[in-house]
Design a protein around this motif. Structure first.
Motif, PDB file in Angstrom:
ATOM      1  N   THR A  67       0.833  -1.208   0.000  1.00  0.00           N
ATOM      2  CA  THR A  67       0.000   0.000   0.000  1.00  0.00           C
ATOM      3  C   THR A  67       0.865   1.254   0.000  1.00  0.00           C
ATOM      4  N   GLN A  68       1.927   1.249   0.801  1.00  0.00           N
ATOM      5  CA  GLN A  68       2.832   2.397   0.834  1.00  0.00           C
ATOM      6  C   GLN A  68       3.464   2.620  -0.536  1.00  0.00           C
ATOM      7  N   THR A  69       3.887   1.542  -1.176  1.00  0.00           N
ATOM      8  CA  THR A  69       4.498   1.653  -2.499  1.00  0.00           C
ATOM      9  C   THR A  69       3.507   2.211  -3.510  1.00  0.00           C
ATOM     10  N   GLU A  75       2.056   9.261  -6.357  1.00  0.00           N
ATOM     11  CA  GLU A  75       2.508  10.622  -6.059  1.00  0.00           C
ATOM     12  C   GLU A  75       3.596  11.068  -7.024  1.00  0.00           C
ATOM     13  N   VAL A  76       4.615  10.232  -7.241  1.00  0.00           N
ATOM     14  CA  VAL A  76       5.728  10.670  -8.086  1.00  0.00           C
ATOM     15  C   VAL A  76       5.303  10.788  -9.547  1.00  0.00           C
ATOM     16  N   ALA A  81       3.811  14.311 -14.163  1.00  0.00           N
ATOM     17  CA  ALA A  81       2.869  14.647 -15.234  1.00  0.00           C
ATOM     18  C   ALA A  81       2.368  16.076 -15.091  1.00  0.00           C
ATOM     19  N   ALA A  82       2.181  16.537 -13.858  1.00  0.00           N
ATOM     20  CA  ALA A  82       1.674  17.890 -13.637  1.00  0.00           C
ATOM     21  C   ALA A  82       2.666  18.956 -14.090  1.00  0.00           C
ATOM     22  N   GLN A 133      -2.476   2.725 -11.674  1.00  0.00           N
ATOM     23  CA  GLN A 133      -1.662   3.298 -12.736  1.00  0.00           C
ATOM     24  C   GLN A 133      -2.392   3.281 -14.075  1.00  0.00           C
ATOM     25  N   THR A 134      -3.217   2.260 -14.294  1.00  0.00           N
ATOM     26  CA  THR A 134      -4.004   2.206 -15.520  1.00  0.00           C
ATOM     27  C   THR A 134      -4.988   3.372 -15.571  1.00  0.00           C
ATOM     28  N   ASP A 135      -5.671   3.635 -14.478  1.00  0.00           N
ATOM     29  CA  ASP A 135      -6.613   4.767 -14.434  1.00  0.00           C
ATOM     30  C   ASP A 135      -5.879   6.089 -14.637  1.00  0.00           C
ATOM     31  N   PHE A 136      -4.714   6.206 -14.021  1.00  0.00           N
ATOM     32  CA  PHE A 136      -3.924   7.431 -14.145  1.00  0.00           C
ATOM     33  C   PHE A 136      -3.505   7.658 -15.594  1.00  0.00           C
ATOM     34  N   ILE A 137      -3.014   6.613 -16.249  1.00  0.00           N
ATOM     35  CA  ILE A 137      -2.565   6.731 -17.634  1.00  0.00           C
ATOM     36  C   ILE A 137      -3.742   6.976 -18.565  1.00  0.00           C
TER      37      ILE A 137
END
Length: 199
Positions: A67-69, A75-76, A81-82, A133-137
Motif C-alpha cells: 500500500t505504501q508503495t 505521487e511521483v 505529469a503535472a 496506474q491504468t486509471d492514471f494513464i
C-alpha cells in the motif's frame, strides 16, 4: 555514576514508516517466506509485539508495504505529469518518473516482483497498483485523444502498464538499460501509434 539520556518517544506515524522501510528491506533481501518478524523488529530497534500491534500479522505488514508503495508511485508519477508542458511531455515525464521510482525504490520493486503469489490478498493488493496506474494513464491519454472511447483508453492504458512492467523486468536483468532508454522505447511505439488519432 553515568546517567543515560531518556529515550525519545516516536510518534505512531513515524514508527510505522520506520517499520515499513525496514520490512521492505528485509522482505526484498530474504524473500517473504524466509523473512522473520524478529529480523524486522531488530532492524527498527523495537520488540516483535510492537510490529503486531501496528500491523497485526506478517502478511498485514507485507500488505502495508505494498500500500505504501502504491501511494508513493502515484505521487511521483502525478507530480511528474503535472509539470509537463503538453500531452507528449506528460506521457514521457510520467513514464520516466515510473522508471526513476523503481531505481530509487529498488527493494520495493524487488518485493513486488517476487511476492505476487503469496495469497489472494497480496495478489489483490498488487493488482490494485496496476489498476491505479491504468486509471492514471487513461486520464493522461484522454487529454491526448479527447474523442476516444473511454473503453479504448483503458485498453491502451493496460498496454502501457504491461509494457512498463516488462521493460522494468528487462532493466532488472540488464543494468545497462537506463530509465531514459526504456522511456524512449515506450514512446517510440505509444506516441507514434497515437499520432493518427491526436487532434
Amino acid at each position: 555514576m553515568e546517567t543515560r539520556a531518556p529515550r525519545q518517544r516516536v510518534g505512531r506515524a513515524e514508527r510505522e514508516r520506520q517499520i515499513l522501510d525496514a520490512a521492505v528491506a528485509v522482505f526484498s533481501e530474504r524473500g517473504y517466506q524466509n523473512a522473520s518478524m524478529d529480523a524486522v523488529a531488530k532492524q527498527v530497534g523495537v520488540t516483535k509485539p510492537v510490529l503486531y500491534s501496528h500491523f497485526g500479522s506478517k502478511e498485514g505488514l507485507l500488505l502495508a508495504c505494498i500500500t505504501q508503495t502504491r501511494t508513493q508511485l502515484l505521487e511521483v508519477t502525478s507530480v511528474a505529469a503535472a509539470a509537463a508542458d503538453g500531452p507528449e511531455d506528460m506521457l514521457r515525464r510520467g513514464t520516466k518518473a515510473f522508471f526513476d521510482f523503481l531505481d530509487v525504490q529498488r527493494p520495493a520493486w524487488a518485493l513486488l516482483c517476487s511476492e505476487s503469489a503469496i495469497s489472494a490478498a497480496t495478489c489483490s493488493a498488487l493488482e490494485e497498483i496496476r489498476r491505479q496506474q491504468t486509471d492514471f494513464i487513461a486520464g493522461m491519454l484522454a487529454v491526448q485523444v479527447p474523442d476516444a472511447d473511454p473503453h479504448r483508453l483503458i485498453g491502451w492504458a493496460n498496454v502501457i502498464v504491461g509494457a512498463c512492467e516488462r521493460l522494468a523486468v528487462w532493466r532488472g536483468r540488464d543494468p545497462r538499460l537506463t530509465g531514459e532508454q526504456a522511456t524512449e522505447y515506450l514512446m517510440d511505439l505509444v506516441w507514434t501509434g497515437l499520432a493518427p488519432r491526436r487532434p
